[in-house]
Design a protein around this motif. Structure first.
Motif, short mmCIF file in Angstrom:
data_model
loop_
_atom_site.label_atom_id
_atom_site.label_comp_id
_atom_site.label_asym_id
_atom_site.label_seq_id
_atom_site.Cartn_x
_atom_site.Cartn_y
_atom_site.Cartn_z
N ARG A 27 -2.96 2.68 -8.15
CA ARG A 27 -3.16 2.81 -6.70
C ARG A 27 -4.29 1.91 -6.21
O ARG A 27 -4.18 1.28 -5.17
CB ARG A 27 -3.44 4.27 -6.34
N TYR A 28 -5.37 1.88 -6.98
CA TYR A 28 -6.46 0.96 -6.64
C TYR A 28 -5.91 -0.46 -6.49
O TYR A 28 -6.15 -1.15 -5.49
CB TYR A 28 -7.53 0.96 -7.73
N SER A 43 0.82 -1.20 0.00
CA SER A 43 0.00 0.00 0.00
C SER A 43 0.87 1.26 0.00
O SER A 43 0.65 2.19 -0.78
CB SER A 43 -0.91 -0.05 1.22
N ILE A 76 -5.72 -2.80 -3.12
CA ILE A 76 -6.50 -4.05 -3.06
C ILE A 76 -5.56 -5.24 -2.81
O ILE A 76 -5.87 -6.13 -2.02
CB ILE A 76 -7.31 -4.24 -4.36
N VAL A 108 -8.24 6.90 -2.69
CA VAL A 108 -7.83 7.17 -4.07
C VAL A 108 -8.92 7.97 -4.78
O VAL A 108 -8.66 8.99 -5.40
CB VAL A 108 -7.53 5.86 -4.83
N ARG A 109 -10.16 7.50 -4.66
CA ARG A 109 -11.23 8.18 -5.39
C ARG A 109 -11.58 9.51 -4.72
O ARG A 109 -11.68 10.54 -5.37
CB ARG A 109 -12.46 7.26 -5.44
N ALA A 169 -9.39 1.97 -0.67
CA ALA A 169 -8.99 2.58 -1.94
C ALA A 169 -10.03 3.58 -2.42
O ALA A 169 -9.69 4.66 -2.90
CB ALA A 169 -8.77 1.49 -2.99
N VAL A 170 -11.31 3.23 -2.30
CA VAL A 170 -12.36 4.15 -2.73
C VAL A 170 -12.24 5.46 -1.94
O VAL A 170 -12.28 6.55 -2.50
CB VAL A 170 -13.76 3.53 -2.54
N THR A 201 -4.19 6.41 -10.83
CA THR A 201 -5.37 6.04 -10.06
C THR A 201 -5.59 4.54 -10.10
O THR A 201 -5.79 3.90 -9.06
CB THR A 201 -6.60 6.77 -10.62
N ARG A 202 -5.51 3.96 -11.31
CA ARG A 202 -5.74 2.53 -11.43
C ARG A 202 -4.68 1.74 -10.67
O ARG A 202 -4.99 0.79 -9.95
CB ARG A 202 -5.74 2.13 -12.92
N LEU A 228 -10.49 -2.52 -0.93
CA LEU A 228 -11.30 -1.76 -1.89
C LEU A 228 -11.95 -0.55 -1.22
O LEU A 228 -11.93 0.56 -1.76
CB LEU A 228 -12.36 -2.67 -2.51
#
Lengths: 385, 434
Positions: free
Chosen positions: B274-275, B79, B279, B132-133, B128-129, B271-272, B125
């Motif tokens: 990091r997701y 992470s 995860i 990251v999001r 991450a949401v 972004t991808r 997840l």
């Protein structure tokens, strides 16, 4: 912690613009929006938790109705305040660390250690009533500061990361407390199964504000939050602390020693942490032993973060948590597992930060759009500032 | 401890072959240090008679105690290497223990491990949401996740486990079966086509020879009664090192943790990436949790993780954000934990061992003409020697603290040049750097 780490995005457009775009929390309009968005976020969290209840075959409407019906009765309200008391103290302890960019996960160990020492020392002396209580509070603060001081020395002298040091010291504290308790401080005069240290003399009992419902430690906790506001946000020391926490290199150029700030912040944090168990030690059990709650250090981290390390935020968050905890028992009667309260608390933390984040971003965008429109209308940059 | 294999394993993770290790000064230094530690450990064992210090049993226990912490540490590594601070490992591990136990109870141990990985990944997840999001402060999200996992899994236990045979509010019914273990033939007397091969390492270990028996004992710990799950977990260390430092994907992962804007300008989908990183981090933590409830114990229990997520985080920092370092930290922790579990009288032997190390540091410091650290180390050594000579038995409540104290001691005395990923924990929004 949240609002300061955000870096103003605009550069090259002029100082006035970046000033406009930097979110300011003490701005009353922004404060209002933060409050509104926080309330909306709590409601959103209740909706999400409701969906979870529904999915697991429980009736969320009935559960919430019951929570509100009982939660706003006077005795439950007092219980909520009583439960909020240690959370406020613990959150202030954590927040002081955050303001210096330190993560004190060790509040847990610090307050348990302080509780034992304060109970033992308090039982060994005899003083007139108000002095006795004050003396024990001071001892508790000193003991908490001592335990945090170990991490502080390790950090300043040996560069040991305070996150590791305080995590490890939490476990060490548990062992040391167990050992001290078993070998020296267990009160063997009674063959009571409920093992505790020697009972404190009457003069050391904290009077209740509402008999059996609310300890006057609540006042002490409010005073500590107020003191936190004065010291961290209004004093010269607090300015240095926050400056050093935001950018230690810049602060050092201004003659602020970051090592000294780290040390002081951890010591003060530990001292406040020392008070966390005092509502139970002085107001309820009148000794150290079974019944001194654990886990308050970790709960304090959540409350500090939910309250954004801001004094008003911390009080509000602690009361919200206290309210939820106080109503947990009612749910069990409704055949809803009371652990849903913990789920709700966690979801609240998440939704509040996410909604606040989204709102600030939206406002920044709006400000930026307006500013650019103003700029296009050929307004001189200077006029914006 | 097992420094020799440790050094071999750690360096193979970063260096391509054995020859290169011996050629490189770094590798040579590691091997020298490992040998020295082994000799000191052996001397300590001979003087104190605490044979458990290097027995294969201790090593076996060490491994079992190391694995969950190791996986938690690797979870933190995955992470933070993509730039997301993960305080939520503890919560992801709780998801792992619950789903692991559920799978092992319903379908069997391997499915259990897999479901634990899935549970942890869900935790990842969520984290991450949020981070990251929505760019939420990483620490807040992690703390919230820990609360969510603890409360959520208790809630689920009340719904799922209550009323089942052996289950309840705070525990799950036991697993269907255990994950099989194996003994390596010839080295540890494992069976070969039904024929019981000789136990070479075991016979050497039983002789209690100087150094040789210690080495045999340590090696046998890896070869005897090894669970396939443990082996799998250990393999994840070199795998992590290989993916992160030897593949294109790994380079992209690390670049999003070091300089996301630069990575973005070179076409990396930060972004991808990091997701994915978060995860994967959750999956590691979930596996660590499932290891606890499926391999170490036979069922889920409330509070089973007991802060191992935080300890894993500590080993990650301790190990300087590197897989080999995480392994070292986790094993140090597991070793002192194992000593305390097996025999209390091994703990005083540890005092003597520490005083030996202090003496060594003193000699080295004085040799390098650094008097003050040398004198300090000497004083420290004398202190521990006196403690060893005067204290016969340490109260069991205090031995509980051994692994934590040893970790603090190592951190306080070792010189640290820690370098976290440059962008870990800082807010990042794609396309904001113009």
């Amino acid at each position: 912690m949240v609002e300061e780490t955000r870096i103003p995005v605009a550069d090259g457009v002029g100082r006035g613009l970046s000033k406009l775009m930097t979110p300011k929390l003490h701005n009353s309009k922004n404060g209002l929006i933060t409050t509104a968005s926080s309330i909306a976020a709590v409601l959103l969290a209740l909706v999400i938790s409701g969906i979870m209840l529904k999915l697991t075959g429980k009736d969320p409407i009935a559960a919430y109705r019951k929570m509100i019906e009982t939660g706003f009765q006077s005795d439950k309200m007092l219980e909520a305040l009583q439960r909020a008391t240690p959370l406020m103290l613990s959150a202030v302890a954590v927040a002081i660390g955050f303001k210096m960019n330190l993560f004190n996960i060790g509040v847990e160990g610090q307050y348990l250690f302080a509780a034992l020492i304060a109970a033992v020392v308090g039982a060994a002396v005899s003083l007139p009533a108000p002095l006795h209580v004050a003396f024990i509070l001071v001892v508790a603060m000193a003991a908490g500061a001592f335990w945090a001081g170990i991490a502080a020395v390790l950090k300043v002298k040996r560069g040991v990361n305070e996150v590791i040091a305080t995590i490890m010291l939490n476990y060490v504290a548990l062992s040391v407390i167990q050992w001290l308790f078993d070998s020296f401080f267990r009160d063997s005069s009674k063959s009571d199964l409920n093992v505790k240290t020697k009972i404190l003399p009457r003069s050391a009992w904290m009077p209740d504000l509402a008999s059996g419902r609310l300890s006057s430690m609540f006042i002490v906790a409010l005073v500590m939050v107020f003191a936190y506001w004065i010291v961290v946000f209004k004093s010269r020391f607090g300015f240095r602390l926050r400056a050093s926490g935001l950018n230690s290199v810049a602060a050092r150029t201004a003659g602020i020693s970051s090592n000294r700030m780290i040390f002081t912040a951890l010591i003060i944090s530990g001292a406040v942490a020392g008070l966390v168990a005092m509502p139970s030690v002085l107001g309820d059990i009148h000794a150290y032993g079974q019944g001194v709650p654990d886990g308050l250090g970790f709960a304090g981290i959540a409350v500090a973060l939910l309250g954004r390390n801001h004094p008003v935020g911390i009080i509000a968050a602690a009361m919200l948590y206290g309210f939820l905890d106080a109503t947990a028992g009612v749910l069990q009667i409704q055949h809803v597992p009371s652990s849903i309260i913990d789920v709700i608390k966690a979801i609240i933390v998440l939704t509040v930060v996410i909604v606040n984040e989204a709102v600030t971003r939206w406002m920044n965008r709006r400000t930026a759009a307006r500013t650019s429109m103003a700029l296009q209308a050929a307004t001189p940059v200077g006029a914006l500032a | 401890m097992s420094t020799t294999e440790l050094s071999a394993e750690t360096t193979t993770a970063t260096k391509p072959n054995l020859l290169a290790i011996i050629n490189s000064r770094h590798g040579l230094r590691l091997i020298t240090a490992g040998t020295l530690l082994l000799v000191l450990l052996s001397i300590t064992r001979l003087i104190t008679g605490a044979d458990d210090l290097t027995s294969s049993g201790t090593m076996g226990t060490t491994l079992r105690l190391t694995v969950p912490i190791l996986l938690a540490g690797l979870a933190g590594l995955w992470s933070e290497r993509v730039g997301i601070v993960n305080i939520g490992i503890e919560g992801m591990m709780i998801f792992g223990t619950w789903f692991g136990a559920y799978g092992a109870w319903q379908f069997g141990p391997w499915v259990g491990l897999l479901m634990g990985v899935g549970g942890g990944a869900i935790g990842g997840l969520i984290h991450a949401v949020a981070t990251v999001r929505f760019n939420v402060d990483h620490v807040i999200s992690g703390v919230a996740l820990n609360l969510l996992a603890a409360g959520g899994m208790r809630y689920m236990s009340e719904l799922v486990f209550v009323g089942k045979k052996g289950g309840g509010i705070s525990q799950s019914p036991p697993r269907k079966s255990a994950i099989p273990t194996f003994d390596v033939p010839f080295l540890a007397g494992g069976k070969l086509f039904g024929w019981k091969s000789p136990d070479m390492l075991g016979s050497i270990e039983d002789k209690h020879w100087f150094v040789i028996s210690d080495l045999a004992g340590i090696l046998r710990g890896f070869a005897f009664g090894m669970s396939w799950a443990t082996l799998l977990a250990l393999c994840l260390v070199p795998l992590t090192a290989w993916v992160l430092w030897r593949t294109r994907f790994g380079l992209r992962l690390r670049s999003s943790g070091e300089a996301p804007f630069a990575a973005e300008s070179l076409g990396v989908k930060v972004t991808r990436v990091r997701y994915l990183g978060v995860i994967i981090s959750g999956s590691f933590a979930g596996l660590g949790g499932a290891y606890l409830s499926v391999v170490s114990f036979s069922a889920y229990r409330q509070g089973q993780t007991a802060g191992r997520g935080y300890i894993g985080l500590a080993t990650m920092i301790f190990g300087n954000w590197r897989p080999s370092g995480v392994l070292g930290g986790a094993m140090l922790f597991g070793f002192s934990d194992a000593l305390k579990l097996r025999r209390d009288d091994s703990i005083p032997a540890l005092f003597l061992f520490i005083s030996f190390i202090a003496a060594l540091v003193m000699v080295l410091s004085i040799y390098r003409k650094r008097l003050i650290p040398g004198v300090l180390a000497g004083a420290f050594g004398v202190l521990f020697l006196v403690t060893y000579l005067t204290v016969n038995k340490v109260p069991s409540s205090l031995t509980q603290a051994t692994p934590y104290l040893v970790t603090l001691l190592v951190l306080a005395t070792a010189s640290q040049h820690l370098r976290p990923p440059a962008y870990a924990g800082r807010p990042y929004r794609p396309g904001e750097s113009h």
